[in-house]
Design an enzyme around this catalytic site. Structure first.
Site, PDB file in Angstrom:
ATOM      1  N   LYS A 495       0.850  -1.194   0.000  1.00  9.51           N
ATOM      2  CA  LYS A 495       0.000   0.000   0.000  1.00  9.51           C
ATOM      3  C   LYS A 495       0.884   1.242   0.000  1.00  9.51           C
ATOM      4  O   LYS A 495       2.088   1.145   0.254  1.00  9.51           O
ATOM      5  CB  LYS A 495      -0.902  -0.023   1.232  1.00  9.51           C
ATOM      6  CG  LYS A 495      -0.109  -0.086   2.528  1.00  9.51           C
ATOM      7  CD  LYS A 495      -0.979  -0.401   3.727  1.00  9.51           C
ATOM      8  CE  LYS A 495      -0.107  -0.425   4.970  1.00  9.51           C
ATOM      9  NZ  LYS A 495      -0.802  -0.898   6.146  1.00  9.51           N
ATOM     10  N   TYR A 720      14.685  31.939   3.727  1.00 12.27           N
ATOM     11  CA  TYR A 720      13.530  32.760   4.100  1.00 12.27           C
ATOM     12  C   TYR A 720      13.559  33.123   5.583  1.00 12.27           C
ATOM     13  O   TYR A 720      13.945  32.310   6.415  1.00 12.27           O
ATOM     14  CB  TYR A 720      12.231  31.964   3.866  1.00 12.27           C
ATOM     15  CG  TYR A 720      11.777  31.870   2.425  1.00 12.27           C
ATOM     16  CD1 TYR A 720      11.380  33.011   1.717  1.00 12.27           C
ATOM     17  CD2 TYR A 720      11.710  30.635   1.796  1.00 12.27           C
ATOM     18  CE1 TYR A 720      10.929  32.901   0.407  1.00 12.27           C
ATOM     19  CE2 TYR A 720      11.256  30.519   0.490  1.00 12.27           C
ATOM     20  CZ  TYR A 720      10.872  31.656  -0.198  1.00 12.27           C
ATOM     21  OH  TYR A 720      10.427  31.542  -1.482  1.00 12.27           O
TER      22      TYR A 720
HETATM   23  C1  PLP Z   1      -0.033  -1.695   6.962  1.00  9.93           C
HETATM   24  C2  PLP Z   1      -0.623  -2.899   7.506  1.00  9.93           C
HETATM   25  C3  PLP Z   1       0.173  -3.994   7.884  1.00  9.93           C
HETATM   26  C4  PLP Z   1       1.669  -3.979   7.859  1.00  9.93           C
HETATM   27  O1  PLP Z   1       2.160  -3.380   9.022  1.00  9.93           O
HETATM   28  P1  PLP Z   1       3.726  -3.194   9.269  1.00  9.93           P
HETATM   29  O2  PLP Z   1       3.832  -2.665  10.621  1.00  9.93           O
HETATM   30  O3  PLP Z   1       4.208  -2.248   8.235  1.00  9.93           O
HETATM   31  O4  PLP Z   1       4.302  -4.541   9.108  1.00  9.93           O
HETATM   32  C5  PLP Z   1      -0.464  -5.139   8.301  1.00  9.93           C
HETATM   33  N1  PLP Z   1      -1.818  -5.194   8.375  1.00  9.93           N
HETATM   34  C6  PLP Z   1      -2.610  -4.148   8.061  1.00  9.93           C
HETATM   35  C7  PLP Z   1      -4.070  -4.293   8.166  1.00  9.93           C
HETATM   36  C8  PLP Z   1      -2.039  -2.969   7.613  1.00  9.93           C
HETATM   37  O5  PLP Z   1      -2.819  -1.953   7.294  1.00  9.93           O
END
Ligand code: PLP
Length: 825
Positions: A495, A720
């Protein structure tokens, strides 16, 4: 060099089933790399997660007739009438044994190289130093493992005059096998670092394991200034060889480094070898290169390269680009740039790499190749072989650069082929102008100036790039897999554009490594993957109500977390006449974000799922709130119990197996007994251990370059609102990266820093939208030099700590306009 199947059978002590007449020229351990089926012997290797025996039917269909197995298929006579099966007890051992026997055929110098770092550099430099006089066969890339070494040694052939092989180990007991396969006459230990220390009881134990390579060698080469190494060598019982160690301190050392003088671009080394003083000039100034040059010099001198010749060749050493780069090109092209030395073995590997990256658009495969310099074979043999490889590996368009290739044009035999004397001629031609929508592999010896060619073909964007190391992704993947039971499935979270690394290329790599599921946030991300040839199962974590049709069309399996979503999804599926569409049920066990209540909602959920057939629960899952910290262990235990309660109830009313999953990266490591059927790997894959914040194998490196340098006097301000007033006369560099690229403004005014040529440079003044200023006073640098924002040498966690956030936010914050560049060793 080929072997009859009878000979192979004897050499590996196998029992043969089948009477097919065959000669073996190629050995294969990974079915995806098949090239010449008729002459291939496939070893069905078993690992924890995979079993080569599964690939026998497919390989047979593709023409392979010779297999080394532990189990002969029961239907051999009906389904594999003309195949040979060589039955052994252990297929990996058989592979190693065959390589060992093959090695026995050669009475030539063989160099074996081990060490924590620098193995590949020493191997490649030796090749550069020796190959004008000797035909060198060496490990392709870094094939240095229990499987890689036998495959490398197998490449020894009747032309070979010297072999150079790497031996890499990560635990006790591995070197003995590698030693027996390589049987080095010259053994080199480059250095002893801290890599893989976790698998050894002490640094000494690791040293001793590596030194097993020295047994029986005629010459051993090592750093005499490393006390531990020196002591371990002297304690070796069966060491017969001459000890040619180097030292900068010990005048009596066989290779005494008398002086090291660093100039702007070169290092001058004065040494005394066997009583004679000589010098060489090395075109590198970094420590590692200088140290590695000592080992190279000793080996080259031992092999009869005179000191003068050595000096000449040292000056011409080229940097080792060990990586294949994948870049976005102009006009819809993708470029695979392999500046690795051009020889036939590395060409084969690069072509294999090109073939294995799926390409949904079905673009043409084009190869741009320069003359190959490889002594030993006749040029006719060489280019016949190149043509054969191109045809086998699906090259559709061939562009040859150089006089030799032009002369041997008739060997290529592709329907579309072009030849040019040099790169300029190609660049000026219509062939060049008409390159579009192709996957182009660019592979050429440096002296042909292929860098100019790549530069023209690459799509020009911002000078700031995020370099993504695909090998590191695989290493991290394997690290987490090692905590999991072999049968546990794995979802990789890609993701947020794979935590900033770019989901398409990461997905291709993960698919190649047979990950069970990929998970993205929204449907469009899934569509992009499908359009790029990803066929793995894909889960959508935040399915939008407006995108159900897209999900059905592209086989994207949504997470379902509420009744409203479930009802809408079912309705949409029914409208399309869909049945049995897989969904993933999320339970809320404590995060209180999304999900069904495992106590209160189950009756209703089951009722609704049961009264329809449009969707079917493929898995049920929940998410730990605090698996990264021991402080929440009690809470995590309660979450787990709640989850089991809800999940077990769901499973009870369905006949098919519903996958249970809860562990994320931290959970995989911390709660191995809560793996259940599947785990979800996120941050760990991208190189950060969420429990310790330590870097695993670093994946992403954000880089930019110095745009402009200026002297600014003490008392002046920078940027700035005059936020930084300089306290001394300073050298200030402007770099083309700002908060719009994801460089957090909270790093401004010396709160954060980046690295310029390895040294810390503070951000001064407020970080601007597209540009930032850094203080490089006292740092040796010039305009155009590279700047590391975070990555290999500056962990992203340093930045996230300074600005008070988590590494996830920094990684995913790198904006889209920053070009992603992918590497693979
Ligand atoms: C992002 C996510 C993960 C992965 O988590 P990490 O801490 O990056 O390993 C696992 N399960 C769900 C539902 C997530 O949204």
């Amino acid at each position: 060099m080929t072997y009859t199947i009878e000979k192979v059978t004897t050499l590996i002590g196998a029992r043969r089933f089948g009477e097919h007449v065959a000669r073996i020229g190629f050995i294969l351990a990974d079915s995806r790399s098949l090239c010449f089926p008729e002459e291939t012997l496939f070893f069905a290797l078993r690992s924890e997660r995979n079993d080569g025996h599964h690939y026998i039917p497919e390989l047979y269909r593709r023409g392979v007739r010779n297999f080394v197995v532990t189990e002969v298929p029961f239907n051999r006579e009906t389904d594999y009438p003309d195949a040979n099966f060589l039955k052994v007890v252990d297929t990996l051992e058989a592979l190693q044994r065959l390589a060992e026997r093959h090695r026995d055929e050669f009475n030539i110098p063989i160099v074996g190289i081990t060490g924590s770092n620098g193995k590949t550099m020493v191997k490649e430099w030796l090749n550069q130093l020796l190959s004008d006089d000797l035909f060198v066969t060496r490990s392709p890339r870094s094939y240095n493992s229990q499987i890689g070494v036998p495959l490398s040694v197998w490449l020894l052939n009747e032309h070979t005059q010297v072999g150079v092989f790497e031996a890499g180990i990560s635990q006790v007991g591995e070197m003995a096998a590698l030693h027996d396969i390589i049987q080095p006459t010259i053994a080199v230990l480059t250095n002893l670092g801290d890599a893989h220390q976790e698998n050894f009881s002490s640094k000494e134990a690791k040293c001793k394991e590596k030194l097993k390579l020295f047994r029986d060698a005629k010459v051993v080469v090592y750093n005499g200034d490393d006390e531990l190494v020196g002591r371990c060598v002297s304690e070796l019982k069966d060491l017969k060889g001459e000890r040619l160690f180097w030292s900068v301190a010990d005048k009596r050392a066989p290779f005494f480094v008398k002086a090291i003088e660093k100039k702007a671009q070169t290092t001058e080394v004065t040494y005394i070898y066997k009583g004679e003083e000589h010098r060489y000039s090395l075109p590198f100034i970094d420590e590692a290169s200088v140290n590695n040059s000592f080992a190279c010099a000793i080996v080259a001198l031992t092999l009869g390269i005179g000191a003068n010749k050595l000096g000449e060749r040292m000056r011409q050493l080229e940097p080792i680009a060990m990586r294949l780069e994948v870049k976005q090109g102009r006009h819809g092209c993708t470029l695979i740039n392999d500046s690795y030395n051009s020889d036939i073995n590395s060409l084969d590997i690069a072509l294999d790499f090109m073939n294995r990256r799926p390409d949904h658009q079905g673009r043409r495969h084009t190869l741009v190749l320069s003359d190959i310099y490889q002594s030993g074979m006749t040029t006719h043999e060489l280019y016949e072989e190149v043509g054969r490889l191109c045809r086998q590996r699906g090259v559709e368009k061939f562009i040859g650069i150089g006089e030799e290739l032009k002369k041997h044009a008739a060997s290529i035999k592709l329907s579309e082929e072009y030849f040019f004397d040099n790169v300029d001629e190609l660049i000026g031609s219509d062939v060049f102008k008409q390159l579009h929508d192709e996957v182009i592999l660019i592979k050429g010896a440096r002296r042909f100036g292929f860098d100019r060619l790549t530069e023209l073909l690459v799509r020009k964007v911002h000078e700031t790039t995020l370099e993504v190391n695909l090998n590191a992704v695989v290493k991290n993947l394997n690290r987490y897999r090692s905590f999991m039971k072999p049968e546990t499935k794995l979802v990789c979270m890609i993701k947020a554009d794979a935590y900033g690394a770019g989901s398409v290329e990461i997905a291709k790599t993960l698919q190649d490594h047979r990950v069970d599921y990929l998970a993205v946030a929204v449907a469009d991300e899934g569509v992009t993957l499908r359009k790029n040839g990803i066929t793995s199962s894909i889960m959508i974590m935040n399915p939008e109500m407006t995108a159900f049709k897209t999900m059905f069309d592209y086989d994207l399996e949504p997470e379902v977390y509420s009744f409203r979503l479930l009802d809408a999804l079912v309705k949409a599926a029914e409208k399309e006449g869909i049945t049995g569409f897989p969904v993933h049920i999320k339970l809320d066990t404590g995060m209180h974000r999304l999900g069904f209540d495992p106590q209160k909602d189950m009756d209703e959920l089951i009722k609704r799922l049961k009264r329809q057939t449009a969707v079917i629960p493929r898995s049920v899952f929940s998410h730990f709130v605090g698996s990264d910290s021991d402080d929440f262990d009690d809470f995590s235990a309660r979450q787990y119990e709640l989850f089991r309660l809800g999940a077990d109830r769901l499973q009870a009313v369905f006949d098919h197996k519903i996958l249970f999953h809860m562990d994320n990266s931290a959970g995989i490591e911390h709660f191995p007994d809560r793996q259940m059927d599947m785990c979800r790997l996120g941050l760990g894959l991208y190189g950060i251990n969420p429990r310790t914040n330590e870097t695993l194998d670093n994946v992403s490196t954000l880089k930019t370059t110095i745009l402009q340098l200026r002297k600014v006097p003490a008392g002046d301000s920078v940027g700035y609102s005059r936020k930084t007033i300089l306290e001394r006369d300073s050298m200030i560099a402007a770099i083309p990266i700002g908060y719009a690229d994801g460089l957090d403004r909270h790093l401004s005014n010396r709160r954060g820093y980046c690295l310029v040529n390895g040294q810390k440079a503070d951000y001064v003044g407020n970080i601007c939208m597209d540009v930032a200023m850094i203080d490089v006073t006292g740092i040796d640098c010039k305009e155009g030099d590279s700047v590391e924002i975070f990555g290999d040498r500056l962990p992203v966690t340093v930045l996230s700590d300074i600005i008070g956030t988590i590494p996830y936010e920094v990684l995913t914050g790198v904006s889209n306009r920053v070009k992603r560049v992918y590497f693979q060793d």
